[in-house]
Design a protein around this motif. Structure first.
Motif: not given
Length: 340
Positions: A281, A283, A285-286, A302, A317-319, A321
């Motif tokens: 992912a 940055r 898009e987080v 994840r 979305i998380e960092t 992913d």
């Protein structure tokens, strides 16, 4: 035995050919001497027997030359000049050449194997090079994996030759044995793909790999029957693919919804159009919903788990992913295909 992807004549075969040539050369010399035995003088002065001819041929070709049997007639001496002396030189070339070639080949083989082991890291071990194993290798190569990072373990000698001719490193032996897996450096492997034709062997290989690596190496196995899937999971396999059930579902889709089969084949065949890809992912898009991205995201991974994107639940979305999405395989974009 480790077979590196270079086809060369084996030392044993080379030695056998040269030994046969040396024996043939001796027999030829004996025949020539025996045919002209009256032209030779023996210290016993009782004439040359067939054994005396063998004796003279051997000591002459080996440059020993005791002198107890000597050619005395001009014809016998001419035969020694034109036949025995060149045969002596050829005999020495055969002996010395064989020794040098065997030693050189053995040294070269040990050197190549040492270099291969030094470079071997994060490799993929394929247990079984049948239909499933060859398909797995093709998928890995299409995904960009270097051919030198693939090690095949196969028990059948002819199949091993097929793997070596394809440019792969192959180890001849049973993957159920710890010694064979250690030859493939299973502890330093990135993953082990078990593609044998027997579910029993798959279970035993899984248990052996798990025992040797302590569960630190990812194990992907294929089984024929779905009832053996829990057994493979309990044995330590991280992913298990049921070949019979998968084929059955595809056959069912072919009957009830033929266009779906075309979509599945398109996704699984590289270079045909649509393809599955995976990337980290970005940055920016987080915090976004995967459905709002320009790319068609079909799954979100994840911490090693797949998060469903369907239903009413909203996933952000998380960092860290990983996004699994569909892309055009012909657009040449910088995308990493799904690999093991």
């Amino acid at each position: 035995m480790i077979h590196l992807p270079v086809v060369r004549q084996g030392p044993a075969r080379a030695l056998g050919i040269r030994l046969g040539a040396a024996i043939s050369l001796i027999l030829g010399a004996v025949a020539v001497i025996y045919a002209d035995r009256d032209g030779y003088r023996d210290v016993n002065e009782d004439g040359l027997t067939l054994l005396d001819c063998f004796y003279y041929a051997v000591v002459s070709l080996s440059t020993t030359g005791y002198g107890d049997i000597t050619p005395v007639t001009e014809a016998a001496r001419l035969v020694n000049v034109l036949i025995i002396t060149p045969a002596r030189v050829l005999f020495l070339i055969i002996l010395v050449g064989t020794t040098l070639e065997v030693l050189t080949e053995q040294y070269r083989r040990n050197l190549r194997e040492a270099r291969w082991r030094h470079k071997l890291k994060d490799h993929i071990i394929i247990c079984g090079y049948g239909t499933k194993g060859r398909a797995a290798v093709s998928a890995l190569l299409e995904g960009g994996l270097d051919k030198h990072r693939i090690v095949v373990i196969e028990n059948d000698e002819s199949t091993v030759r097929q793997a070596v001719s394809a440019g792969l490193v192959a180890i001849e032996g049973s993957a159920t044995r710890s010694a064979v897996l250690n030859q493939a450096d299973v502890k330093g492997a990135k993953a082990v793909i078990i593609a044998t034709d027997s579910d029993d062997a798959s279970v035993l290989i899984t248990l052996t790999v798990r025992q040797l690596t302590g569960g630190q190496v990812r194990i992907v196995a294929a089984v024929r029957e779905s009832e053996n899937l829990p057994l493979l999971k309990q044995s330590g396999a991280h992913h298990v693919i049921v070949s019979s059930a998968t084929a059955g579902r595809l056959l069912g889709l072919t009957t009830t919804a033929p266009p779906l089969i075309d979509v599945v084949e398109d996704l699984l065949t590289p270079g045909q159009g649509m393809a599955l890809a995976m990337r980290s992912a970005k940055r920016d898009e987080v915090g976004s919903n995967p459905r709002q991205l320009d790319t068609l995201v079909v799954a979100l991974i994840r911490r090693g788990k797949v998060l469903p994107l369907g239903g009413a639940a909203t996933v952000e979305i998380e960092t860290g992913d990983m996004l699994v999405y569909i892309h055009d395989d012909r657009d040449g974009a910088d995308e990493r295909p799904l690999t093991v």
